[in-house]
Design a protein around this motif. Structure first.
Motif, mmCIF file in Angstrom:
data_model
loop_
_atom_site.group_PDB
_atom_site.id
_atom_site.type_symbol
_atom_site.label_atom_id
_atom_site.label_comp_id
_atom_site.label_asym_id
_atom_site.label_seq_id
_atom_site.Cartn_x
_atom_site.Cartn_y
_atom_site.Cartn_z
ATOM 1 N N VAL A 1 0.859 -1.186 0.000
ATOM 2 C CA VAL A 1 0.000 0.000 0.000
ATOM 3 C C VAL A 1 0.894 1.235 0.000
ATOM 4 O O VAL A 1 1.726 1.404 0.894
ATOM 5 C CB VAL A 1 -0.936 0.028 1.227
ATOM 6 C CG1 VAL A 1 -1.710 1.344 1.271
ATOM 7 C CG2 VAL A 1 -1.908 -1.147 1.170
ATOM 8 N N MET B 1 -7.805 -2.935 0.963
ATOM 9 C CA MET B 1 -6.911 -3.057 -0.205
ATOM 10 C C MET B 1 -6.021 -4.281 -0.027
ATOM 11 O O MET B 1 -4.801 -4.165 0.130
ATOM 12 C CB MET B 1 -6.064 -1.790 -0.358
ATOM 13 C CG MET B 1 -6.871 -0.535 -0.658
ATOM 14 S SD MET B 1 -5.849 0.953 -0.886
ATOM 15 C CE MET B 1 -5.402 1.310 0.813
ATOM 16 N N ASN C 1 -4.922 -6.426 -2.038
ATOM 17 C CA ASN C 1 -3.961 -6.625 -3.131
ATOM 18 C C ASN C 1 -3.099 -5.391 -3.372
ATOM 19 O O ASN C 1 -2.485 -5.245 -4.431
ATOM 20 C CB ASN C 1 -4.697 -6.994 -4.421
ATOM 21 C CG ASN C 1 -5.470 -8.291 -4.284
ATOM 22 O OD1 ASN C 1 -4.985 -9.252 -3.683
ATOM 23 N ND2 ASN C 1 -6.683 -8.322 -4.816
ATOM 24 N N GLY D 1 -2.526 -0.947 -3.042
ATOM 25 C CA GLY D 1 -3.234 0.232 -3.557
ATOM 26 C C GLY D 1 -2.587 1.496 -3.055
ATOM 27 O O GLY D 1 -1.380 1.534 -2.800
ATOM 28 N N ASP E 1 -8.837 5.923 0.044
ATOM 29 C CA ASP E 1 -8.177 4.684 -0.387
ATOM 30 C C ASP E 1 -8.695 4.271 -1.757
ATOM 31 O O ASP E 1 -9.706 4.794 -2.247
ATOM 32 C CB ASP E 1 -8.386 3.561 0.635
ATOM 33 C CG ASP E 1 -9.840 3.122 0.755
ATOM 34 O OD1 ASP E 1 -10.421 2.713 -0.258
ATOM 35 O OD2 ASP E 1 -10.405 3.189 1.874
ATOM 36 N N THR E 2 -7.980 3.348 -2.374
ATOM 37 C CA THR E 2 -8.376 2.822 -3.689
ATOM 38 C C THR E 2 -8.840 1.377 -3.554
ATOM 39 O O THR E 2 -8.573 0.543 -4.409
ATOM 40 C CB THR E 2 -7.190 2.904 -4.671
ATOM 41 O OG1 THR E 2 -6.083 2.157 -4.125
ATOM 42 C CG2 THR E 2 -6.758 4.338 -4.894
ATOM 43 N N GLY E 3 -9.518 1.090 -2.438
ATOM 44 C CA GLY E 3 -9.893 -0.284 -2.135
ATOM 45 C C GLY E 3 -11.204 -0.727 -2.736
ATOM 46 O O GLY E 3 -11.665 -0.206 -3.761
ATOM 47 N N GLU E 4 -11.832 -1.685 -2.055
ATOM 48 C CA GLU E 4 -13.007 -2.361 -2.595
ATOM 49 C C GLU E 4 -14.271 -1.506 -2.553
ATOM 50 O O GLU E 4 -15.235 -1.783 -3.247
ATOM 51 C CB GLU E 4 -13.250 -3.650 -1.796
ATOM 52 C CG GLU E 4 -12.074 -4.628 -1.866
ATOM 53 C CD GLU E 4 -12.203 -5.753 -0.859
ATOM 54 O OE1 GLU E 4 -13.012 -5.594 0.085
ATOM 55 O OE2 GLU E 4 -11.508 -6.766 -1.023
ATOM 56 N N GLY F 1 -13.312 2.573 -4.299
ATOM 57 C CA GLY F 1 -12.607 3.122 -3.161
ATOM 58 C C GLY F 1 -13.518 3.872 -2.209
ATOM 59 O O GLY F 1 -14.726 4.010 -2.429
#
Length: 580
Positions: A454, A489, A491, A493, A517-520, A570
């Protein structure tokens, strides 16, 4: 000076001979100056000496400064096994020249008791010393199968050649030392990067010993660290060590040679530990084939924390440059060790923070449970007293009613104790600089985020005013938001934290901290219940307990939370706090 019996023809012949010798020396000088490689230079020297002297064989013999033996470093016309011969200074014609510093021209070696045969059929030998800065460093020998093969003129010529060769050898040695120094410094820079890349302490120690062994071309390298008691040195890592050495006991600080390195904070070297009375593990050294030792202290912040030692498999005297290089490597290693220790402490702190997060969640859960129990319990108490239960004397139901009343009072007391305990977590307000708080949090979580791939980015407003808040509570809330973003995240991000001022009427009214964040992302249901009571959350992680704590903290700070999120796109959570 006049020579009455000499004719002009004789003088002309002498001039021709001298010219021919000078011309040969000039040619030889050009040849031997054509290389900067020491071994190649020595071979060229003896090749030219044999050619100019019209000899059958020859050798360049140098004095080994460590063993004080004479060793053949280059030869021509000698049998292959001759290179293995080692003479003591003073032994043979060569040894006599090496100790006396004088030329020997023997017309019949069979009559010279000093002669030691290396090749059959040798009858004549001419041996001249090689001097570097006035010190005898070796001998040039030429041999012939003829008696009286070498003249006085040949002797003068070989002495002149030896003088020229000595200068060449000195230059090539200086060049080789500079080349070695440059190579070691290049390796030191590379090794330093490799060592500092290790974060785990045990990994760092093994990398240090492996790289030190390779850089110094040693047989074995070991790293001993001082125990907390300060009385013992313990083997923590090694490279190239055998089972016997690995099982050796720890060393006493006060009685061992390596303990002296720690106490004096200075390097120590031993040419042969197998025969040294100062070295306590001579038998282990013999079994492992360890001979020369160089040990340097590991010093960090003016404190010696151990030793870094290298061993060779043969007698050897380490140069000042090698001592300096290993000492420099030890300095880098000490920094890497402390860095790895610090990283381990940071990991421990992160774990404590995670435990604190769980405890806070449990505390919040207990407070909410107590609050939810108190309301129906109060109703039950009121109804119980309103019933005014009275039974005839001797009726066992009197005792039952009394017990019910006592137990409801006990439950009420327990609930009040839990709520009183929860009230002690109310914030204590003081001036807090949010930028500093975020930077400190970044140091704590940077390794965790890096391990999860991350990327951590922050854009902090340098003119951001301070707020009145409880720094510990805000830190807990911000940590929960960071950990929640990391969980979103799996994987990898990007997590971006931005601080900004919110103005109104020409002045700053509030400050905001955005966690993006650039998460789910979150579903509509998750967004609706994100900061709700712990008892009504649907998840134990991510949007569960952690965000419930955040909601509670920001509420006690009279702040506001804004959430923007969509599945796969995100999440951005904004914490808005009022100024004092």
């Amino acid at each position: 000076m006049n020579f009455p019996n000499r004719t002009p023809g004789d003088e002309l012949a002498d001039l021709k001979v001298r010219y021919a010798r000078l011309d040969l020396l000039y040619q030889v000088g050009n040849v031997i100056h054509s290389t900067l490689d020491p071994q190649e230079a020595l071979q060229l020297i003896i090749d030219q000496a044999v050619r100019v002297m019209r000899a059958s064989s020859g050798s360049v013999v140098l004095i080994n400064p460590t063993t004080n033996f004479l060793e053949i470093h280059a030869s021509m016309g000698l049998p292959p096994n001759a290179a293995a011969l080692k003479l003591r200074v003073g032994e043979g014609i060569t040894g006599w020249v090496a100790i006396k510093g004088k030329t020997v021209r023997s017309g019949d070696v069979t009559q010279d008791p000093r002669y030691i045969q290396l090749r059959q059929n040798v009858r004549s030998e001419l041996a001249v010393p090689m001097l570097v800065n006035g010190e005898i460093r070796g001998v040039i020998n030429v041999d012939s199968d003829r008696n009286n093969a070498f003249s006085e003129g040949d002797q003068e010529l070989l002495e002149a050649l030896a003088l020229s060769a000595s200068r060449v050898i000195q230059n090539t040695w200086l060049y080789e030392q500079l080349r070695l120094k440059a190579r070691l410094f290049e390796m030191l820079a590379s090794v330093g990067q490799t060592i500092n890349s290790a974060l785990n302490l045990d990994d760092a120690l093994h990398v240090i010993t492996r790289e030190a062994c390779g850089m110094m071309q040693a047989k074995m390298c070991s790293l001993l660290m001082l125990q907390e008691s300060g009385e013992w040195l313990e083997l923590r890592a090694s490279h190239g060590a055998g089972e016997v050495y690995m099982k050796s006991p720890k060393l006493s600080m006060n009685e061992s040679l390596l303990g002296t390195v720690v106490r004096r904070r200075k390097p120590i070297q031993v040419e042969n530990v197998q025969t040294s009375s100062r070295y306590q593990r001579a038998e282990i050294a013999r079994q492992e084939g360890l001979v020369a030792l160089l040990s340097v202290p590991l010093i960090f912040a003016n404190e010696c924390i151990g030793t870094l030692s290298i061993y060779t498999g043969r007698p050897y005297k380490f140069s000042n440059e090698e001592v300096r290089i290993l000492s420099a490597l030890a300095e880098l290693s000490a920094i890497a060790i402390e860095k790895a220790r610090l990283y381990e402490r940071i990991v421990d702190v992160e774990e404590q923070l995670r435990q604190n997060e769980k405890l806070s969640a449990l505390g919040l859960l207990a407070a909410e449970v107590a609050h939810e129990i108190r309301n129906p319990l109060t109703v039950m108490k009121m109804l119980y007293h309103s019933l005014d239960l009275k039974f005839p004397a001797g009726d066992p139901r009197n005792k039952d009613a009394e017990i019910i009343g006592q137990k409801m009072e006990l439950l009420n007391k327990i609930v009040e104790q839990i709520l009183d305990f929860a009230r002690t977590t109310e914030p204590t307000f003081a001036e807090v600089h949010l930028n500093e708080l975020i930077e400190e949090l970044g140091l704590l979580v940077r390794h965790k985020l890096r391990n999860q791939n991350v990327q951590f980015i922050h854009h902090l407003d340098s003119d951001l005013p301070a707020v009145m808040a409880d720094a510990t509570h805000l830190e807990q809330a911000f940590l929960n938001l960071i950990l929640n973003a990391a969980q979103a995240m799996p994987n990898g991000g990007k997590l971006t934290i931005t601080t900004r001022a919110i103005e109104g009427g020409g002045k700053t009214l509030q400050v905001a901290v955005d966690f993006k964040d650039t998460g789910e992302g979150m579903t509509e249901e998750q967004r609706r219940r994100a900061f709700s009571s712990v008892l009504s959350t649907t998840k134990a992680k991510g949007t569960g307990l952690g965000l419930a704590i955040v909601g509670r903290v920001i509420e006690t700070h009279h702040g506001e939370l804004k959430l923007k999120s969509a599945p796969g796109r995100g999440t951005t959570i904004s914490v808005i706090l009022p100024l004092a």
